[in-house]
Design an enzyme around this catalytic site. Structure first.
Site, short mmCIF file in Angstrom:
data_model
loop_
_atom_site.label_atom_id
_atom_site.label_comp_id
_atom_site.label_asym_id
_atom_site.label_seq_id
_atom_site.Cartn_x
_atom_site.Cartn_y
_atom_site.Cartn_z
N ASP A 35 0.86 -1.19 0.00
CA ASP A 35 0.00 0.00 0.00
C ASP A 35 0.89 1.23 0.00
OD1 ASP A 35 -2.57 1.45 0.38
OD2 ASP A 35 -1.66 1.99 2.30
N GLU B 275 -1.31 -1.15 -6.07
CA GLU B 275 -2.51 -0.47 -6.53
C GLU B 275 -2.24 0.24 -7.85
OE1 GLU B 275 -4.89 1.23 -2.79
OE2 GLU B 275 -2.77 1.75 -2.74
N CYS C 106 -12.59 -4.67 5.14
CA CYS C 106 -11.98 -5.51 6.18
C CYS C 106 -11.25 -6.67 5.50
CB CYS C 106 -13.04 -6.04 7.13
SG CYS C 106 -12.39 -7.15 8.42
N CYS D 186 -13.11 -10.17 7.01
CA CYS D 186 -14.46 -10.60 6.64
C CYS D 186 -14.94 -9.98 5.32
CB CYS D 186 -15.45 -10.27 7.76
SG CYS D 186 -15.80 -8.50 7.96
N CYS E 68 -13.15 -2.90 12.13
CA CYS E 68 -14.30 -3.38 11.35
C CYS E 68 -15.58 -3.28 12.19
CB CYS E 68 -14.08 -4.82 10.91
SG CYS E 68 -15.43 -5.47 9.89
N CYS F 264 -17.17 -7.36 12.13
CA CYS F 264 -16.58 -8.48 12.88
C CYS F 264 -15.68 -8.03 14.03
CB CYS F 264 -15.81 -9.41 11.95
SG CYS F 264 -14.27 -8.69 11.30
N ASP G 184 -3.08 0.96 7.20
CA ASP G 184 -2.27 0.71 6.01
C ASP G 184 -1.95 -0.78 5.87
OD1 ASP G 184 -2.33 3.39 5.46
OD2 ASP G 184 -0.35 3.82 6.32
#
Length: 384
Positions: free
Chosen positions: A194, A276, A330, A333, A349, A352, A359
């Protein structure tokens, strides 16, 4: 793989004068050819050569090959301009910026780089000297230097043209080399990376490369530029000129170090690298003015390029993935929600309850998308 090796020339004062006169003559000729091309709307190399070749040889004292390279340089510059216009990077038709670019011929700096081929430039690797054509005749025995690794690559793999460059009174040759492609190893998973501003790069292993030092250096340089520009004195302008590339060199060095560490870790563990696809992010993102400065100073494209070419040399697979919602999703999940990010550093999250550094969570999402993207693309290749 095609790379560029930079070597530093060490000319005598007399040789430096001849090199400087050659660059100035070649770029004056390029300005003349660019004006002819603009007036006649003639941008093809073959057609433009018929109109300008004999003219610039006689008027500017250029040899045959140098004249050919000047014409080709002008055609390449117009091709780049037309591609930029077609892509809309200079605005829509009718905008002031686009009209300015379309309404006048391309210009060249007096010391803009000039390409040389093997007819105009020869290398003596054992003596570490070059022989190069100038308008004052052929200059022989110009010494050059560089790192041992660069010189070894240059001697073994140089192909094609080299560019003569003058930068801040120093002389360089940028030589093209072609290194044999290394087969890409089948990755055993992916190392998600990232890219950001607070942390320049964060991997899915939890390693964070902080941008604190780089951001502090960039802030210091901005403030110094602002103060010197406000003074408007000759000494302030001289200092600005001396320091103008210092920040860029520092940022490039930081990016090289980070890219090498990421690629080395991926190679050591047999994984690929997932990044990315951030192309066009500056046009897509809307930020407040203080944040815009940080975004436009962010050299994420350079870092991504460094990672890609170092990975290619190491035989490490690289895949670019869709960056949408990687910071809000997340990694455990898959739940996506803006509320998952209570602050810049924290991911929590709301579905969950999974908690992680924001990051690191994003990097894990990128790694997962890299695995899916690799599987899909190679399943299609196997089917074909």
């Amino acid at each position: 793989m095609r790379l560029v090796v930079q070597v530093k020339l060490l000319p005598t004062p007399e040789q430096a004068v001849a090199l400087d006169a050659t660059l100035r003559a070649a770029n004056a000729a390029a300005i003349r050819v660019a004006a002819l091309a603009f007036e006649a709307r003639c941008f093809r190399n073959y057609d433009l050569r018929k109109a300008a070749y004999e003219l610039i040889k006689a008027e500017f004292g250029l040899a045959a090959q140098a004249a050919q390279h000047v014409i080709k340089k002008v055609c390449d510059a117009y091709r780049t301009l037309h591609a930029t216009l077609a892509a809309g990077h200079l605005g829509k038709p009718g905008t002031a910026r686009r009209i300015k670019a379309e309404s006048k011929p391309i210009s060249f700096r007096p010391r803009a780089a000039q390409p040389y081929d093997d007819r105009c430039l020869s290398w003596q690797h054992h003596d570490r000297t070059v022989s190069i054509w100038t308008i004052a005749g052929r200059l022989r025995g110009i010494a050059f230097t560089g790192s041992d690794g660069q010189l070894a690559l240059l001697a073994a793999h140089r192909r094609g043209e080299s560019d003569l460059v003058c930068r801040d009174g120093l002389w360089f040759l940028h030589a093209t080399i072609e290194v044999p492609d290394r087969p890409v190893a089948v990755p055993d998973g992916f190392l998600g990376t990232d890219l950001g501003i607070a942390n320049i790069a964060t991997t899915s292993d939890g390693v964070r490369h902080s941008g604190k030092v780089l951001n502090a250096v960039q802030h210091r340089h901005r403030e110094l530029r602002r103060r010197l520009q406000a003074k408007k004195t000759k000494s302030a302008k001289r200092l600005l000129k001396r320091r103008r590339r210092k920040e860029a060199r520092f940022a490039a060095n930081v990016n090289h170090v980070i890219a090498k560490r990421i690629v080395t870790e991926a190679e050591r563990t047999g994984r690929g690298i997932a990044l990315e696809d951030l192309q066009g992010i500056r046009e897509r993102v809307r930020l407040r003015k203080p944040q815009r400065v940080a975004l436009h100073s962010w050299s994420f494209h350079q870092l991504g390029g460094f990672i890609a070419y170092k990975a290619a040399r190491a035989g490490v697979a690289v895949i670019f993935v869709d960056p949408s919602y990687t910071s809000q999703q997340c990694s455990r999940c898959g739940h996506i929600d803006k509320l998952n990010r209570p602050d810049q550093d924290t991911f929590l999250c709301t579905s969950c309850g999974f908690a992680e550094h924001a990051d690191v969570n994003a990097a894990r999402n990128i790694a997962a998308r890299g695995e899916v993207g690799w599987a899909v693309s190679h399943a299609a290749d196997d089917a074909a």
